[in-house]
Design an enzyme around this catalytic site. Sequence first.
Site, PDB file in Angstrom:
ATOM      1  N   ASP A 144       2.144  20.784 -20.221  1.00 61.87           N
ATOM      2  CA  ASP A 144       1.448  19.518 -20.431  1.00 61.87           C
ATOM      3  C   ASP A 144       2.427  18.665 -21.237  1.00 61.87           C
ATOM      4  O   ASP A 144       2.585  18.854 -22.441  1.00 61.87           O
ATOM      5  CB  ASP A 144       0.138  19.737 -21.187  1.00 61.87           C
ATOM      6  CG  ASP A 144      -0.599  18.423 -21.420  1.00 61.87           C
ATOM      7  OD1 ASP A 144       0.037  17.347 -21.327  1.00 61.87           O
ATOM      8  OD2 ASP A 144      -1.813  18.469 -21.708  1.00 61.87           O
ATOM      9  N   TYR A 193       0.835  -1.204   0.000  1.00 64.97           N
ATOM     10  CA  TYR A 193       0.000   0.000   0.000  1.00 64.97           C
ATOM     11  C   TYR A 193       0.867   1.250   0.000  1.00 64.97           C
ATOM     12  O   TYR A 193       0.565   2.233  -0.674  1.00 64.97           O
ATOM     13  CB  TYR A 193      -0.931   0.012   1.221  1.00 64.97           C
ATOM     14  CG  TYR A 193      -1.947   1.130   1.139  1.00 64.97           C
ATOM     15  CD1 TYR A 193      -3.172   0.936   0.508  1.00 64.97           C
ATOM     16  CD2 TYR A 193      -1.667   2.394   1.664  1.00 64.97           C
ATOM     17  CE1 TYR A 193      -4.095   1.964   0.399  1.00 64.97           C
ATOM     18  CE2 TYR A 193      -2.587   3.433   1.555  1.00 64.97           C
ATOM     19  CZ  TYR A 193      -3.797   3.209   0.925  1.00 64.97           C
ATOM     20  OH  TYR A 193      -4.706   4.233   0.805  1.00 64.97           O
ATOM     21  N   PHE A 205      -6.973  22.047 -24.405  1.00 66.66           N
ATOM     22  CA  PHE A 205      -7.300  20.621 -24.514  1.00 66.66           C
ATOM     23  C   PHE A 205      -8.537  20.383 -23.644  1.00 66.66           C
ATOM     24  O   PHE A 205      -8.714  21.023 -22.604  1.00 66.66           O
ATOM     25  CB  PHE A 205      -6.144  19.705 -24.105  1.00 66.66           C
ATOM     26  CG  PHE A 205      -6.543  18.268 -24.318  1.00 66.66           C
ATOM     27  CD1 PHE A 205      -6.676  17.770 -25.604  1.00 66.66           C
ATOM     28  CD2 PHE A 205      -6.881  17.442 -23.256  1.00 66.66           C
ATOM     29  CE1 PHE A 205      -7.130  16.476 -25.822  1.00 66.66           C
ATOM     30  CE2 PHE A 205      -7.332  16.144 -23.475  1.00 66.66           C
ATOM     31  CZ  PHE A 205      -7.458  15.666 -24.758  1.00 66.66           C
ATOM     32  N   THR A 206      -9.364  19.437 -24.074  1.00 62.25           N
ATOM     33  CA  THR A 206     -10.688  19.256 -23.464  1.00 62.25           C
ATOM     34  C   THR A 206     -10.635  19.099 -21.937  1.00 62.25           C
ATOM     35  O   THR A 206     -11.242  19.885 -21.200  1.00 62.25           O
ATOM     36  CB  THR A 206     -11.385  18.036 -24.084  1.00 62.25           C
ATOM     37  OG1 THR A 206     -10.511  16.902 -23.994  1.00 62.25           O
ATOM     38  CG2 THR A 206     -11.728  18.295 -25.549  1.00 62.25           C
ATOM     39  N   LYS A 225       0.227   8.158 -23.315  1.00 64.88           N
ATOM     40  CA  LYS A 225       0.658   8.528 -24.678  1.00 64.88           C
ATOM     41  C   LYS A 225       2.151   8.199 -24.828  1.00 64.88           C
ATOM     42  O   LYS A 225       2.509   7.055 -25.025  1.00 64.88           O
ATOM     43  CB  LYS A 225       0.361  10.005 -24.938  1.00 64.88           C
ATOM     44  CG  LYS A 225      -1.108  10.294 -25.211  1.00 64.88           C
ATOM     45  CD  LYS A 225      -1.935  10.381 -23.971  1.00 64.88           C
ATOM     46  CE  LYS A 225      -3.293  10.970 -24.211  1.00 64.88           C
ATOM     47  NZ  LYS A 225      -4.113  10.973 -22.978  1.00 64.88           N
ATOM     48  N   PHE A 247     -18.606  15.506 -26.088  1.00 64.97           N
ATOM     49  CA  PHE A 247     -18.243  14.649 -27.226  1.00 64.97           C
ATOM     50  C   PHE A 247     -18.193  13.168 -26.862  1.00 64.97           C
ATOM     51  O   PHE A 247     -18.381  12.309 -27.708  1.00 64.97           O
ATOM     52  CB  PHE A 247     -16.889  15.094 -27.818  1.00 64.97           C
ATOM     53  CG  PHE A 247     -15.761  15.105 -26.820  1.00 64.97           C
ATOM     54  CD1 PHE A 247     -15.543  16.200 -26.004  1.00 64.97           C
ATOM     55  CD2 PHE A 247     -14.910  14.013 -26.695  1.00 64.97           C
ATOM     56  CE1 PHE A 247     -14.514  16.211 -25.078  1.00 64.97           C
ATOM     57  CE2 PHE A 247     -13.880  14.014 -25.782  1.00 64.97           C
ATOM     58  CZ  PHE A 247     -13.677  15.106 -24.958  1.00 64.97           C
ATOM     59  N   ARG A 251     -12.907  16.135 -33.772  1.00 66.09           N
ATOM     60  CA  ARG A 251     -12.229  17.198 -33.032  1.00 66.09           C
ATOM     61  C   ARG A 251     -12.665  18.514 -33.661  1.00 66.09           C
ATOM     62  O   ARG A 251     -11.930  19.164 -34.396  1.00 66.09           O
ATOM     63  CB  ARG A 251     -10.706  17.046 -33.102  1.00 66.09           C
ATOM     64  CG  ARG A 251     -10.156  15.824 -32.394  1.00 66.09           C
ATOM     65  CD  ARG A 251      -9.913  15.958 -30.906  1.00 66.09           C
ATOM     66  NE  ARG A 251     -11.045  15.763 -30.048  1.00 66.09           N
ATOM     67  CZ  ARG A 251     -10.950  15.419 -28.752  1.00 66.09           C
ATOM     68  NH1 ARG A 251      -9.765  15.205 -28.193  1.00 66.09           N
ATOM     69  NH2 ARG A 251     -12.010  15.306 -27.997  1.00 66.09           N
TER      70      ARG A 251
HETATM   71  O1  PLI Z   1      -6.619  10.998 -20.867  1.00 63.00           O
HETATM   72  P1  PLI Z   1      -5.783  11.442 -19.710  1.00 63.00           P
HETATM   73  O2  PLI Z   1      -6.598  11.835 -18.538  1.00 63.00           O
HETATM   74  O3  PLI Z   1      -4.712  10.465 -19.362  1.00 63.00           O
HETATM   75  O4  PLI Z   1      -4.960  12.731 -20.196  1.00 63.00           O
HETATM   76  C1  PLI Z   1      -5.587  13.922 -20.512  1.00 63.00           C
HETATM   77  C2  PLI Z   1      -4.810  14.644 -21.577  1.00 63.00           C
HETATM   78  C3  PLI Z   1      -4.078  15.745 -21.252  1.00 63.00           C
HETATM   79  N1  PLI Z   1      -3.374  16.426 -22.185  1.00 63.00           N
HETATM   80  C4  PLI Z   1      -3.355  16.052 -23.487  1.00 63.00           C
HETATM   81  C5  PLI Z   1      -2.553  16.856 -24.446  1.00 63.00           C
HETATM   82  C6  PLI Z   1      -4.062  14.944 -23.884  1.00 63.00           C
HETATM   83  O5  PLI Z   1      -4.012  14.582 -25.154  1.00 63.00           O
HETATM   84  C7  PLI Z   1      -4.838  14.212 -22.929  1.00 63.00           C
HETATM   85  C8  PLI Z   1      -5.639  13.114 -23.299  1.00 63.00           C
HETATM   86  N2  PLI Z   1      -5.854  12.849 -24.563  1.00 63.00           N
HETATM   87  C9  PLI Z   1      -6.683  11.937 -25.075  1.00 63.00           C
HETATM   88  C10 PLI Z   1      -7.534  11.047 -24.265  1.00 63.00           C
HETATM   89  C11 PLI Z   1      -6.711  11.857 -26.510  1.00 63.00           C
HETATM   90  O6  PLI Z   1      -7.436  11.009 -27.062  1.00 63.00           O
HETATM   91  O7  PLI Z   1      -5.987  12.638 -27.165  1.00 63.00           O
END
Ligand code: PLI
Length: 460
Positions: free
Chosen positions: A219, A76, A128-129, A262, A452, A386
């Site tokens: 970011d 933990y 970003f969203t 990513k 979306f 998008r």
């Molecule tokens: O999906 P998360 O919560 O791990 O990360 C959010 C996020 C933050 N910044 C940027 C630049 C992103 O591209 C992002 C998530 N992007 C997604 C889910 C995408 O499909 O691009």
Amino acid sequence: MRPPTKRSWAEPFKIKMVEPLRMTTRAEREAALTEAGYNTFLLRSDDVYIDLLTDSGTSAMSDNQWAGMMLGDEAYAGSRNFYNLEAAMQQHYGYKYLVPTHQGRGAEHLLSTILIKPGDTVPGNMYFTTTRAHQERAGGAFVDIIIDEAHDPASLHPFKGNVDLGKLEAIIAKVGPKKIPYVSIAATVNMAGGQPISMANLRQVRELTKRHGIRLFLDATRAVENAWFVKQREPGYADKTLKQILLETCGYSDGCTMSGKKDLLVNIGGFLALNDWDVFEEARNLVVLFEGLHTYGGLAGRDLEAMARGIVEAVQEDHMRARIGQVEYVGEHLKALGIPIVQPVGGHAVFLDAKAFFPQLDQLQFPAQTLAAELYLDSGIRSMERGIVSAGRDSKGEHHRPKLELVRLTFPRRVYTQAHCDVTVESVNAVWENRQNVRGLKMVYEPKHLRFFQARFERL
Ligand code: PLI
């Protein structure tokens, strides 16, 4: 035989395990899409052939990462994998303190909650969203300070993620530095088409914000991909390693939010990294409420280990050459067919220009949503809107009307072959050739947050 002038982007790996895909008929896809309310997010993945919805959490892990999963220390508190991740982050990103989170938006939530007060302004190089949603939820107002070229799909500017310093100065003069808790800089810029920010521009942003005593947060979700473009395009960086470029990038900021899903080649995971002890202390305390103890942040020990190993793999040049080479391959082939895409081709995706695809459609007939639907119907390829749907509504309840109305073909890392890329190009071309016969959509259900993901549509 003439020697080739340019080497191919061929993958620096071979395939050890395969995951079968289901091929569907057009009638099956019609039924699946109707059931999903013409929203590709609502399709079942079993009904998808080539899944280009996102590169988030969809990449293939290496044998080394899978081996690391077996070494998960599921204590933990104080898991050894936390310390491995902390060391890898410090060596590659250069920040002092690490707070793991379940994914990127967990880190955005912490940072926004700690630093933004109601009435504040947060300038950023395009929204970003999830990032903007968290800034607004904390009471802040997002202001776009990206260069104008970023909003023009045809502009060939090599760094369309750059900040317009004039716009940034103007907003500082307007609201005053005390009302700006930080400037939010993405590298690369997802919504602009995966476009990079140059090191020179980032350095200038840092100098400007420093003069006014304003923090800068990065970011860093695709900062290694950004480093690749800096290496290719910016004078003075060709001989630097991606690791060196990444360290310099992060060095111009006070910390970063990170979606490990990513660049870092994992299926789940993220972090908040910080240099300021006070902010770290608060984040380390707050994370316990929302994610989990500060040494796991909502992740299993094995996930922390996979991410630590992913950091090391992400900065390998052979990996990045193939990763971005694959995206460029698709972009070049679409361009050769005369299909309108955002140029230059970005790091993680090819973005189709839906306004240019369907000039007969008004933006409120959702051209990009329509294009994503048509592409799925043609071949079972899943892409992502998008455009106006992703942009949501402003505080007065009006639709944001973004200049860019795009469909994203997003490539998971190390997942699809060149033949999959060829099928994708063929399918986009089939939709392109039938573009005059396409009608738009109407929205029949609209959720309140990040619409979306769950909105539903019907054919006009
Ligand atoms: O999906 P998360 O919560 O791990 O990360 C959010 C996020 C933050 N910044 C940027 C630049 C992103 O591209 C992002 C998530 N992007 C997604 C889910 C995408 O499909 O691009």
